[in-house]
Write an enzyme that holds these catalytic residues in place. Structure first.
Site, PDB file in Angstrom:
ATOM      1  N   LYS A  84      38.019  45.093  34.030  1.00  0.00           N
ATOM      2  CA  LYS A  84      37.417  43.766  33.949  1.00  0.00           C
ATOM      3  C   LYS A  84      36.763  43.639  32.584  1.00  0.00           C
ATOM      4  CE  LYS A  84      34.653  40.711  36.811  1.00  0.00           C
ATOM      5  NZ  LYS A  84      33.215  40.622  36.903  1.00  0.00           N
ATOM      6  N   HIS A 137      35.036  40.702  31.486  1.00  0.00           N
ATOM      7  CA  HIS A 137      33.999  39.666  31.402  1.00  0.00           C
ATOM      8  C   HIS A 137      32.930  39.978  32.444  1.00  0.00           C
ATOM      9  CE1 HIS A 137      36.770  38.429  34.558  1.00  0.00           C
ATOM     10  NE2 HIS A 137      35.717  37.859  35.130  1.00  0.00           N
TER      11      HIS A 137
END
Ligand code: OMP
Length: 213
Positions: free
Chosen positions: A103, A105
């Site tokens: 991931k 963000h």
């Protein structure tokens, strides 16, 4: 077998988690029984499952300070077990799990939950040939933490890739203990004592002859 282990087998049978038939395992072995922990799929059954894990952990000599649930199946297992440890044993254990996807963000990173540090207990459902534990150990070591053991629901007591049992292999390779709620021997003695289920005994025994340790 202890009472709670006997109760756990009944619970797994009632929920359909433990079934008899013909199943192809991850290892390619054809097994006459299968334990599908994904079928502990309601609030009440997940809560009860957590209490069984918590009891097995409490009755062991495992020394740990955080619980790690490998994605995906380990995530609800870790969650329900820390809740049970808090409710039943007054132990507030931090827990953490990994994402399978990267991931980039938001909070970022591959880990969610508590810090992955100190002595880490890995929670999983089943060990057959023992291939899954290695990935968790890598994640834990990469974070600078120390794997402290593995807690599983069912030890199928099978050989790993070589002559050793999968559990012995895990213990020797990673130098960590493996504790289970029940093992194949518990299941066999349960079958022996239950007239309605005795029909499954020959196939399960034959499987143990072929792949067991
Ligand atoms: P090993 O990595 O070979 O030890 O297999 C363990 C994994 O196999 C589990 O995490 C499950 O994904 C799956 N499995 C079960 O869930 N239940 C079983 O009774 C047997 C297996 C299996 O495929 O061996």
């Amino acid at each position: 077998m202890k009472d709670y282990q006997h109760d756990f087998i009944e619970f797994a049978l009632q929920t359909g988690v433990l079934r008899f038939g013909e199943f192809t395992l991850k290892s390619g072995r054809i097994s006459p029984y299968f334990f599908n922990s994904g079928l502990f799929n309601s609030g009440a059954s997940l809560a009860r499952l957590g209490r069984f894990y918590a009891q097995a952990i409490s009755e062991s000599s495992l020394d740990y300070n955080v619980l790690f649930g490998p994605a995906y199946k380990g995530i609800p297992l870790a969650s329900t077990t820390v809740v049970a440890l808090a409710d039943q044993y007054d132990r507030d254990v931090p827990y953490v799990f990994n994402r399978k996807e990267k991931k980039d963000h938001g909070e970022g990173g591959q880990l969610v939950g508590a810090e992955l540090q100190g002595k880490v207990l890995i929670i999983d459902d089943v060990i057959s040939a023992g291939t899954s534990v290695g990935e968790s150990v890598e994640i834990i070591r990469a974070a600078g933490a120390e794997p402290a053991g593995v807690i599983i629901a069912l030890d199928r007591q099978e050989r790993g890739q070589g002559e050793l049992s999968a559990i012995q292999q895990v213990e020797q390779t990673h130098h960590i203990p493996v504790v289970s709620i029940i093992c194949l021997n518990d299941l066999l003695s349960y079958l022996q004592d239950n007239p309605e289920l005795q029909q499954h005994l020959p196939a399960v025994k034959a499987y143990r002859e072929k792949y067991g340790v």
